[in-house]
Enzyme design. Structure first.
Site, PDB file in Angstrom:
ATOM      1  CE  LYS B  27      -3.505  -0.247   2.937  1.00 55.26           C
ATOM      2  NZ  LYS B  27      -4.812  -0.430   2.292  1.00 55.26           N
ATOM      3  NE  ARG B  97      -7.041   2.576   4.642  1.00 52.79           N
ATOM      4  CZ  ARG B  97      -7.459   3.811   4.388  1.00 52.79           C
ATOM      5  NH1 ARG B  97      -6.609   4.826   4.402  1.00 52.79           N
ATOM      6  NH2 ARG B  97      -8.734   4.039   4.140  1.00 52.79           N
ATOM      7  N   GLY B 106      -6.326 -10.848   8.031  1.00 57.17           N
ATOM      8  CA  GLY B 106      -6.149 -11.263   9.418  1.00 57.17           C
ATOM      9  C   GLY B 106      -5.382 -10.238  10.230  1.00 57.17           C
ATOM     10  CG  MET B 108      -5.787  -3.105  13.392  1.00 57.44           C
ATOM     11  SD  MET B 108      -4.916  -1.739  14.120  1.00 57.44           S
ATOM     12  CE  MET B 108      -4.585  -0.756  12.679  1.00 57.44           C
ATOM     13  NE  ARG B 341      -6.722  -3.798  -3.697  1.00 56.63           N
ATOM     14  CZ  ARG B 341      -7.275  -4.175  -2.558  1.00 56.63           C
ATOM     15  NH1 ARG B 341      -6.506  -4.532  -1.538  1.00 56.63           N
ATOM     16  NH2 ARG B 341      -8.579  -4.178  -2.412  1.00 56.63           N
ATOM     17  CG  HIS B 457     -11.167 -44.853  -5.533  1.00 55.05           C
ATOM     18  ND1 HIS B 457     -12.502 -44.656  -5.758  1.00 55.05           N
ATOM     19  CD2 HIS B 457     -10.719 -45.681  -6.505  1.00 55.05           C
ATOM     20  CE1 HIS B 457     -12.863 -45.357  -6.814  1.00 55.05           C
ATOM     21  NE2 HIS B 457     -11.801 -46.003  -7.292  1.00 55.05           N
ATOM     22  CB  SER B 765       7.144 -43.058 -15.646  1.00 54.39           C
ATOM     23  OG  SER B 765       6.080 -42.188 -15.339  1.00 54.39           O
ATOM     24  CB  CYS B 832       2.940 -40.890 -14.543  1.00 55.60           C
ATOM     25  SG  CYS B 832       3.449 -42.265 -13.531  1.00 55.60           S
ATOM     26  CE1 TYR B 852       5.676 -38.747 -19.176  1.00 56.10           C
ATOM     27  CE2 TYR B 852       7.700 -39.184 -20.376  1.00 56.10           C
ATOM     28  CZ  TYR B 852       6.652 -39.634 -19.590  1.00 56.10           C
ATOM     29  OH  TYR B 852       6.595 -40.938 -19.209  1.00 56.10           O
TER      30      TYR B 852
END
Lengths: 877, 877
Positions: B27, B97, B106, B108, B341, B457, B765, B832, B852
């Protein structure tokens, strides 16, 4: 350069020696060595292991020069013996035997009397003047050759022989006359022709060549291959072949055969030990027609031979500097040595012989220590199956806890306790055991389970109790309700007598005689030497004051693992524990914990007192909580009544605590973080106990161990909590108490991030059981089935729960040590898994530079000796 | 050198700038930057984050020079504003602020109107001529200050206010008159005195100092600490404090307040977007008394202000090169900017804005790619909860599979299928799902489970199906028999309407309106750029031809994991599978396998056809066999009937296959070694399918993957078997087919011994799910309870099943890559596990130089974008 494939021995023309064992095999090298020592061996020659290896490389063809070399050596042999191979006048006969670098059962052993055919047979009759002897040799040769070289089952020859004996109404082979033998020979040859479509080969050279090939090929029988896999013998070693002129101990009253040991292989006593038989061959001893005489009698029977034999055995022992197992034959008053090798012996004998030989100046103390197989040491602390007993083996499982026990079968821990109250000896048989069975296990003589491996609950508890255990006997089907079990077709009922051999894994029918353990002064002397050579310390895993006492008596230098959970399985305690776990209200929970505190404190007080001045590593609660809860409906009903809770509600709660993979679930420090009050109680109890003793002047060295850490934050949180509680208790007591806080390294991530953890910890203790399970992804409880498949089929060479997996688990341990010591020079390092008692693992741990290993109390002597052997063979870095 | 703790901004004396975000907070830095751009901000000063950090280091004391600097800056501010702080004539009032480096809920937030007391109040009344306004400011200030600085609960002030409104019979605060406000002020002050034992502080300097301290201290509230832990924000950053002169939007019809965005945050359209309110403060907007006007109307209401605002927003956007979220106040026709912002936006908007800005020449393509949060991308493929909808949140679990779904609750898969036949939309609610539920899952709109984590699952299957799933909602108690569930006190019954938000994990009451997905040309353009910048390839985990098709459409470059077991859960197939597993006779077993072969072949044929020319990695059977078996007595009875076997016998067999830790039991290649015929069938099926296609000219690239290898010997044995079967099939077909054989690296030992395995394998893999489970000793199925405790309490910063644990699992992967490539230059490497679709993990995998990643089809765009972002930010080694 042309490779030399054949080495002659005997008759003053020996080419080999003992050091050429790799090339000539054990038997060949020792025959050459004896010949070199001017000991009379029947001359012969050895075809090298290299010839065999080349044979396989050539797609089962002889190397080019081999046969010519064999023929040349045969010529030398004929000259030396003054006999002709295939000659018709007192012909040269030979034996052909395999002989690899390591003793290897499962390979072709022996063909005797090779060279016989109708022509040479006549020569033998003429030469010996003993027709019956000659024909008997021939019929045996045909059967033996046909079996091992031509591959015709021995049972066919046995059947022909049996029919003849029945017809002649005689009991023993020796009662058959020359006529019978001639008929047998005819029948045998007819059988061979029927089976292979060709006549039995009469040409001695063809016989010889075929037999050499058969010995080569026997290197690759299934049994031999399996044996090599199990014993890590490389496939490309190959076997040597020994061709040796025959001598006969059955040529009348001036001939004999015998086997002797240079010391007593059972006790180690320095006496000439063994037996012999006049006018006999080795086979006759096996047949059991006559009883052999003790070797001492030979002095009377053949004084000159005895004198020579005495000289020979003494020179062999002092030459090899080890107790020898010697085979000899006397042919017409002339002594021939057929074999010498280091003799097998019991653990007690091994110890006594090693100590005696040091005192005789034959070997050094280091050599003495290396002579005693560490794996055998615990034999001397356990009853063993009497080696002389006749055994009926019902089945074979894993030798999970050593020693032997006999008693009446029971199928439930309750029944075990009932019977044991009447002083009955019982064997507890279960599909698998659980902590609920502890009472039954503690009164049983031994434990047998159908499931579970070397580190199953049954195995671990039995080893800790020093009781024999056979586990993982897959063929065993237990039906506790019907009070019976079946094992390979035999039905076992409650009360039946049974004997377990926890050393070999055998289950034996009936009550087999056992030998009782005895600790000797020889043992104490050997262990004294070992203590001076060790670098690794040895601690014990002990959960009770009794275990601690046993461990200390066996020489443990502290406790490396005190599992606090085992303290909770007592009848009264388990109820408190269960209340604590089940409690819905915090108050009930707190009350249960409060009541557990003085009980734990008293446990710790006693253990600390026993271990005065020695470190005691206490592991905070580790197992998943549901392990403490009842599982059967009946047990749940009882607990519900005790807790005044509806059984259905209790059932649900228990169900909700079950996990799919409890090994990887809410246990270890995870419990301590989610339910901090349990750990707080344990720390309070142990620090209060320590303070109490410190006040009385007792030296206490507590080491508090946090289990199952995978992330440094877990350790930080638990350690902070421990330090806070300890500071409070110590402050209140107003004493000075040093304690350490460390962690198990039992998850791969802890090893990989050991540098982070080592900054916060005073010590690491490698929990190699769990580290093996997670590194290999292998649950020890479930591995039973496929792990044995793996071992039998050579997928794995060794059970990773028995001997530490050096390349995988070992690499992680090495990494953790390096990372840990790099950031914390004071870091103390130990092992507390089952591997702490395994000699091969100890050798590895010694090479990693660990500070100590910890094992079950009964394994402590093994570990102490292994540690000394490791220090001698591979000094620590 | 003395540290400078305070930086002035505005009034032409600005000391900070945007780049000083670390020191001034977000800020403060943006206020300074706006001032530097000659944008009118109310002047003020920023106390640095360093001052805050030093305050904590000093045991909560101001650094020495801080207060003097504040006073000096206050003097500058007074001069700039021409007003006196605490003065009685038009006094200077300030807002205070917090403002940290990262946006942090969370902490002030704000104290407004600071500086008011009975003296300055009079000045304010005099200056504004608006007594109601001034007294209202004062009562709000007292309540706000008392709450956030003095720690008196806001509800006490609310109660006094409520009593007064009731007494005056009015509904809104604004209806209270000056007399009421004066009474309130008196009552508020009395309350403060009662609560803190001291009068409310009147000295403005004391008010200021206390408020600065309160802002500092709010850095350490529980909520702030938890937020920092969850978002990996270091504790030592500290917060800045902004003290800024007050401006008022509620001083009559020439004043206003508003919030605007430089583009539409919902669609990304380039329009000036936002709203404002005449004669109002920010609070009034929140109170909801009046409806704000769209920003376009401002042009009519205040044409000059609108023109200035338009200039400002354009200059801010082109300065920051990003869409801005701007707060402004108009005080008596003068425009003040309070904050700017980067604006929050939907995924669709983020994509459109990024692409538009490239086309406008504002940013580069690289920047555009970095602008779109990869984690949000899949929003555009799923229905989402309409942001405008009113929500009743019933509970919050894990957002296990993204997107939203609404429908009727059902508790069994059977019921799901019944209702879906009638075209009903259903949500399947289960304690946890198992393979038996697949059919129900496939017809449900979404899945909700009480147990299980991100890789349970339910989660894995739902992601593969592209259906929303909320898992691990611990407060949910499901009672399928009673057709009901309870969730945080609410009873849910079958047929009740419910909505799941699988993106946030929220479970919502009723049928909530959803927005439908739309793939735009902007998206295609962005992904086109990403494709050119990527180094990592992206494949998909797909088990069926349908999955493969979806994956290909989303841009997958192959299949990285085709789990053959999912093919067996079809009704007909599962019976064959079960017959095969249960079969006592080899013949029954062989027959079942024979029948499975053509089914598998047809599956593979279709998948290969879809993926023509792309690699398809097929994993041989992996899960423990008992996963295929029924578990309830009813299911067992059905199977027994089908198999013509007694149910009790079947039960026993099923029981005997159960394992204590199936994760670490008989599965993966262990199955393939113990029961080689299963793998043989699979290999035969897939090679036959490939050969058939090759004959037709289709290009097929099969990669056969062996799961759960821990020792090179396992791989050797299975590979040999694969090669034999493949050679036979290919030979018979008479075609040329190249295929690869590789292995999963999913056990720590495989990583540690990767050099041994790489010599035998064509590819690795990394199965990061199982590798995480074993490396951390953490079962994903059981971790639900304690893992959330760990995350909430900062033991772990991240769920290791969501984002790969780089220090532990990552180190093993890095080790395996190094060891593997060292011995096999051609070794192909991929991932994978579920982590293949997680942006943070993809960045890490990119840095390791993998070839990959493979993820579920719906994650492919996220992965493609992440891979490009990773390539831009950290080029591969």
């Amino acid at each position: 350069m042309i490779t030399k494939y054949v080495y002659f021995f005997g008759a003053g023309q020996t080419e080999g020696k003992a050091e050429m064992r790799e090339l000539l095999g054990g038997k060949g090298a020792n025959l050459a060595e004896m010949a070199n020592l001017d000991i009379n061996v029947p001359p012969g020659f050895t075809i090298t292991t290299e010839a065999c290896a080349t044979y396989f490389k050539n797609n089962n063809k002889f190397p080019q020069s081999l046969w010519n070399e064999v023929l040349a050596n045969l010529k030398t042999l004929q000259k030396a013996m003054g006999k002709e191979f295939g000659g018709s006048d007192g012909p040269l006969l030979v034996s052909v035997r395999s002989g690899s670098r390591a003793s290897m059962p499962g390979m072709m052993d022996t063909v005797l009397n090779l060279g016989l055919n109708p022509g040479t047979l006549k020569g033998l009759v003429g030469k010996t003047g003993n027709g019956r002897f000659a024909y008997d040799c021939y019929r045996r040769f045909i059967a033996m050759f046909s079996n091992v070289v031509l591959g015709i089952g021995g049972e066919h020859f046995e059947a022909i022989l049996q029919r003849r004996k029945t017809r002649q109404q005689v009991e023993f082979d020796t009662e058959l006359g020359v006529g019978d033998l001639k008929t047998l020979i005819k029948d045998f040859k007819a059988l061979v022709k029927r089976k292979i479509g060709k006549p039995f080969p009469d040409d001695p050279l063809i016989q010889l060549r075929m037999t050499i090939e058969a010995v080569f090929n026997s290197w690759n029988t299934d049994r031999a291959v399996t044996y090599r896999r199990l014993n890590r013998i490389p496939d490309d070693w190959g076997t040597a072949v020994n061709v040796q002129s025959m001598v006969f101990g059955n040529m009348g009253p001036t001939s004999a055969t015998g086997v002797v040991f240079t010391r007593d292989p059972a006790t180690g006593e320095k006496i000439f030990y063994g037996e012999y038989m006049i006018n006999a061959q080795g086979e006759d001893v096996v047949a059991g027609i006559r009883t052999p005489s003790p070797i001492a009698n030979l002095e009377k029977d053949m004084p000159e031979v005895f004198e020579t034999l005495t000289q020979v055995y003494k020179s062999l022992e002092s030459h090899y500097k080890d107790m020898q197992d010697i085979e000899f034959t006397v042919q017409e008053n002339k002594l021939y040595m057929l074999q010498t090798r280091s003799g097998k012996r019991t653990a007690a004998a091994a110890i006594r012989i090693a100590v005696d030989m040091v005192n005789e100046g034959l070997i050094s103390k280091q050599e003495a220590i290396l002579r005693v197989p560490a794996t055998q040491v615990d034999q001397i602390f356990h009853p063993m199956v009497d080696p002389k007993a006749k055994l009926q083996v019902l089945g074979k499982g894993l030798g999970a806890s050593p020693g032997a026990a006999a008693g009446k079968l029971v199928f439930t821990p309750e029944r075990a306790m009932e019977l044991s109250k009447n002083k009955e000896r019982v064997i507890l048989v279960r599909t698998e055991t659980s902590p609920e069975d502890i009472h039954g296990m503690s009164v049983a003589q031994g434990i047998l389970t159908a499931k579970g491996g070397m580190t199953s609950h049954a195995a671990v508890v039995a080893r800790a109790m020093g009781k024999p255990c056979v586990s993982g006997l897959g063929e065993l089907h237990v039906e506790p309700r019907k009070k019976r079990a079946s094992l390979n077709g035999v039905v076992l009922r409650e009360g039946d007598a049974i004997t377990l051999d926890g050393t070999t894994g055998q289950v034996l029918a009936g009550k087999v005689p056992l030998t009782q353990p005895r600790v000797t002064s020889y043992f104490r002397q050997l262990m004294g030497w070992a203590d001076k050579m060790r670098v690794l310390n040895v601690r014990a895993n002990a959960d009770t004051p009794h275990d601690a006492l046993v461990a200390k008596e066996f020489g443990a230098q502290g406790i490396g693992l005190c599992r606090t959970e085992h303290m909770f399985f007592d009848e009264e305690r388990i109820l408190l524990m269960r209340k604590m776990i089940i409690a819905a209200k915090p108050k009930v929970r707190e009350e249960a914990i409060k009541k557990l505190l003085p009980i734990q404190r008293s446990d710790f007080l006693q253990i600390f007192r026993v271990m005065e001045g020695m470190p005691v590593t206490i592991r905070l609660l580790d197992p998943p909580l549901h392990e403490f809860l009842p599982s059967t409906p009946a047990e749940i009903r009882i607990l519900a009544k005790q807790m005044r809770t509806p059984a259905t509600k209790l059932s649900k709660k228990i169900e909700s605590l079950k996990e799919q993979n409890p090994m990887l679930g809410l246990r270890g420090c995870r419990l301590g973080i989610v339910f901090p009050d349990i750990y707080e109680m344990q720390v309070r109890a142990l620090i209060e106990a320590a303070c109490k003793l410190v006040k009385k002047g007792t030296k206490v060295l507590p080491e508090i161990m946090v289990p199952l850490v995978h992330h440094v934050n877990e350790f930080k949180i638990v350690r902070q909590h421990i330090d806070e509680v300890a500071a409070e208790v110590i402050g209140k007591a107003g004493v000075k108490l040093d304690y350490q806080v460390g962690t198990m390294i039992e998850l791969p991530r802890a090893a990989v991030t050991a540098d982070e953890i080592a900054k916060e910890a005073d010590f690491f203790s490698f929990g190699t059981n769990d580290l093996t399970q997670t590194t290999l992804g292998l649950s020890r409880d479930d591995a039973g089935g496929f792990l044995s498949h793996y071992l039998e089929n050579g997928v794995l060479m060794e059970d990773p729960f028995v001997s530490v997996d050096q390349k995988g688990v070992g690499a992680l341990i090495a990494m953790a040590i390096e990372k840990g010591r790099a950031v914390n020079k004071k870091l103390h390092l130990g092992i507390c898994g089952e591997h702490g008692g395994d000699p091969a693992s100890i050798e590895f741990f010694n090479s990693l530079g660990l500070d100590y290993v910890s094992c079950s109390p009964f394994r402590v002597p093994t570990a102490l000796l292994s540690a000394a052997q490791a220090a001698i063979q591979t000094p620590a870095p």
